[in-house]
Design an enzyme around this catalytic site. Structure first.
Site, PDB file in Angstrom:
ATOM      1  N   SER A 129       0.801  -1.216   0.000  1.00  0.00           N
ATOM      2  CA  SER A 129       0.000   0.000   0.000  1.00  0.00           C
ATOM      3  C   SER A 129       0.839   1.273   0.000  1.00  0.00           C
ATOM      4  CB  SER A 129      -0.952  -0.039   1.186  1.00  0.00           C
ATOM      5  OG  SER A 129      -1.867   1.011   1.093  1.00  0.00           O
ATOM      6  N   HIS A 130       0.680   2.073   1.037  1.00  0.00           N
ATOM      7  CA  HIS A 130       1.343   3.382   1.100  1.00  0.00           C
ATOM      8  C   HIS A 130       2.774   3.278   1.631  1.00  0.00           C
ATOM      9  CE1 HIS A 130      -0.479   2.221   4.818  1.00  0.00           C
ATOM     10  NE2 HIS A 130       0.377   2.976   5.456  1.00  0.00           N
ATOM     11  N   ASP A 147      -2.292   6.596  -3.464  1.00  0.00           N
ATOM     12  CA  ASP A 147      -1.146   5.934  -2.840  1.00  0.00           C
ATOM     13  C   ASP A 147      -0.575   4.814  -3.706  1.00  0.00           C
ATOM     14  OD1 ASP A 147      -3.254   4.154  -2.549  1.00  0.00           O
ATOM     15  OD2 ASP A 147      -2.437   3.318  -0.709  1.00  0.00           O
ATOM     16  N   ASP A 199      -0.978   1.586  -4.057  1.00  0.00           N
ATOM     17  CA  ASP A 199      -1.847   0.640  -4.765  1.00  0.00           C
ATOM     18  C   ASP A 199      -3.181   1.253  -5.190  1.00  0.00           C
ATOM     19  OD1 ASP A 199      -2.634   0.817  -2.092  1.00  0.00           O
ATOM     20  OD2 ASP A 199      -3.502  -1.192  -2.088  1.00  0.00           O
ATOM     21  N   ASP A 217      -5.668   2.817  -3.570  1.00  0.00           N
ATOM     22  CA  ASP A 217      -6.937   2.798  -2.839  1.00  0.00           C
ATOM     23  C   ASP A 217      -7.136   4.013  -1.934  1.00  0.00           C
ATOM     24  OD1 ASP A 217      -5.082   1.975  -0.973  1.00  0.00           O
ATOM     25  OD2 ASP A 217      -6.064   0.067  -0.495  1.00  0.00           O
ATOM     26  N   ARG A 218      -6.055   4.715  -1.610  1.00  0.00           N
ATOM     27  CA  ARG A 218      -6.210   5.919  -0.774  1.00  0.00           C
ATOM     28  C   ARG A 218      -6.287   7.175  -1.640  1.00  0.00           C
ATOM     29  NH1 ARG A 218      -2.619   5.367   4.658  1.00  0.00           N
ATOM     30  NH2 ARG A 218      -3.260   3.265   5.191  1.00  0.00           N
ATOM     31  N   LYS A 244     -11.403   0.341  -0.701  1.00  0.00           N
ATOM     32  CA  LYS A 244     -11.434   1.780  -0.868  1.00  0.00           C
ATOM     33  C   LYS A 244     -10.855   2.108  -2.239  1.00  0.00           C
ATOM     34  CE  LYS A 244      -7.358   2.263   2.098  1.00  0.00           C
ATOM     35  NZ  LYS A 244      -7.220   0.987   2.814  1.00  0.00           N
TER      36      LYS A 244
END
Ligand code: G16
Length: 541
Positions: free
Chosen positions: A113-114, A277, A279, A281-282, A376
């Site tokens: 992710s982030h 981010d 991937d 999703d944010r 998300k």
């Protein structure tokens, strides 16, 4: 094709956190480590025989190597078909959509992710189920149990698959389809939003900067914003996914997306600034001179969602994670719909979405999404904002101000204390836990505690209970402090302190100033300086 059963060892410490398994990349690169987790997942889902899976990741270092391992293991476990994003690329929401669109049995999503990427940084993997959402707690527990007992894994001896050519090939008896990572996702977005209205907005001179942070959303944002909606070329910056995200920290917040923040606070600011981010999703939303907190963004999107075609008939309900501010609760009350409070982790929204109890979900950690997928979705949030801006024809700052004037303002900030020694972090949590029953009625500085407890969640759909989901202290006058240990860090412990203070009329203060009393009370109650040796956080968002 020869199926091989290779010996492997049980591995300790493969407990999935808030969002799958995240470790240093070099940990994942140890022989047998990834294989252990993949085989454990197959074992936990009753094998791969005849199944259809989606596989893709955010393009970080080790992504492609891991995908080759997973493909061979899928073939070894009897999987019938795997759909892979070209180049091994799939954003997390796009992977969730592909699972649902293809009625797949699930998918492996490779991302931390982030968190930063690279050989010395982080890697991660998670398994999403048939509904397209992250594995629920009971499945994660099954996978974890299997990682500790496993003795062998199944794979095939075969050449690597060409991930760069769209089309269908075979790996042993398994069908492998390489697909364009953007196409189906973009088609879904076109069903949700008023693309012609957004095209008219851009034609009228509306300006925007989308910072893809050298992460997975670059190709998605370029195709949708620039090539379809007509945003000028150059609207998307840092749009080429890099294995190390250009050595950046692909977390869309004012600290890590600082160059975008600086632009938005300058006199060269475009009308809208946005970022996503690692991937995809944010999301972060910034107007000219106006940062929108994720908690406010959720509330504002909920209050205005009916302006987008997909939500014109209204929302079934809203869900937010417990540490997210109460701003969306006020919108739900106003709309006469339910607002659910869940533990941190998108997986907890899955049942509510599947049962049709909620349409929008959001978290303070820059995640917003809806029933269109089970993750998300960063670009989705940006497109919903664009749709609202196109209809309301006001600036981001004015829309935020209107919202506060109607509902009051929930001042909000999160403090992160990173890489705290694990024993010190758990001492802080344990001693606060012990104090909770006696806190109500105590006055600390300017603040009086009205209620204190440890959050435990009863899932209204399946009746499962999730305990130990954060320590919360509420104060008279609408303030709250929450303490939680992060489930996504890979080094030491990260303590998160979430602060909020509601005000109905006093909406123009500086955020940190508005939060100083609750911050002081939270740090005093936990004796933070003595317990972990600092009160200044590493990151304030
Ligand atoms: C993951 C989950 C999010 C959650 C976040 C919390 O985010 O998907 O639902 O809010 O972790 O992180 P922490 O436990 O560190 O506070 P992501 O974007 O990392 O997948």
């Amino acid at each position: 094709m020869k199926i091989e059963t290779l010996q492997t060892k049980p591995i300790e410490g493969q407990m999935p956190g808030t969002s799958g398994l995240r470790k240093k990349t070099k940990v994942f690169m140890q022989p047998g480590y990834l294989e252990n987790f993949i085989q454990a997942t197959f074992d936990a889902i009753d094998g791969g025989m005849g199944k259809k899976l989606i596989v893709g990741g955010d393009g970080r270092y080790f992504n492609k190597v891991a995908i080759q391992t997973i493909l061979k293991m899928a073939a070894g476990n009897g999987v019938a078909e795997v759909i892979v994003g070209k180049g091994g690329i799939l954003s997390t929401p796009a992977a969730s959509h592909l699972i649902r669109l293809n009625s797949a049995d699930g998918g492996f999503i490779l991302s931390a992710s982030h968190n930063p990427g690279g050989i010395d940084e982080d890697f991660g993997i998670k398994f999403n189920g048939q509904n397209g959402g992250p594995a629920p707690e009971n499945l994660s527990a099954k996978i974890f149990d299997a990682t500790k007992t496993i003795a062998e894994f199944k794979t095939i001896a075969a050449d690597d698959t060409d991930l760069n050519t769209i089309g269908t090939t075979r790996l042993g008896d398994m069908k492998v389809q390489i697909v364009d990572p953007v196409e189906s996702y973009q088609a879904l977005m076109e069903t949700l939003f008023d693309f012609p209205a957004i095209q008219t907005l851009f034609k009228g001179g509306f300006t925007m900067c989308f910072d893809a942070m050298h992460a997975v959303t670059g190709p998605y944002a370029t195709a949708i914003l620039e090539e379809t909606l007509g945003a000028p070329s150059g609207t998307v910056v840092n749009g080429t996914p890099l294995e190390d995200f250009g050595k950046g920290h692909p977390d869309p917040n004012p600290i890590w997306a600082k160059s975008l923040m600086d632009l938005m606070m300058s006199d060269k600011a475009p009308d809208l600034g946005a970022a996503s981010d690692g991937d995809g999703d944010r999301n972060m939303i910034v107007g000219r001179g106006a940062y929108v907190t994720p908690s406010d963004s959720l509330a504002i999107l909920a209050a205005n969602a009916n302006l987008a075609p997909a939500y014109q008939d209204g929302l079934a309900g809203i869900a937010r994670s417990m540490p997210t501010s109460a701003a969306s609760d006020r919108v739900a009350a106003n709309l006469g719909i339910e607002c659910y409070e869940t533990p941190t982790g998108w997986k907890f929204f899955g049942n509510l979405l599947d049962a049709g109890k909620v349409t929008l979900c959001g978290e303070e950690s820059a995640g917003t999404g809806s029933s269109h997928v089970r993750e998300k979705d960063g670009l989705w949030a940006v497109l919903l904002w664009l749709n609202i801006l196109a209809v309301r024809k006001k600036s981001v700052a004015d829309i935020v101000l209107d919202h506060w004037q109607t509902f009051g303002r929930d001042y909000y900030s999160r403090y992160d204390y990173e890489d705290v020694a694990i024993d010190k972090a758990s001492h802080l949590m344990q001693s606060l836990r012990a104090k909770l029953p006696d806190l109500a009625g105590q006055t600390v500085g300017e603040m009086t505690v009205s209620h204190a407890d440890e959050f435990s969640y009863l899932d209204p759909v399946d009746g499962s209970v999730s305990k130990n989901q954060g320590l919360r202290i509420s104060f008279e006058g609408g303030a709250r402090a929450v303490f939680r240990l992060s489930g996504t860090g890979t080094q030491g412990a990260t303590i998160r302190l979430y602060l909020e203070q509601y005000s109905k009329d006093d909406i123009g203060r500086d955020t940190q100033e508005a939060l100083q009393d609750v911050r002081h009370a939270a740090q005093t109650i936990t004796d933070m300086n003595a317990v972990i040796g600092r009160i200044e956080p590493d990151v304030i968002t």
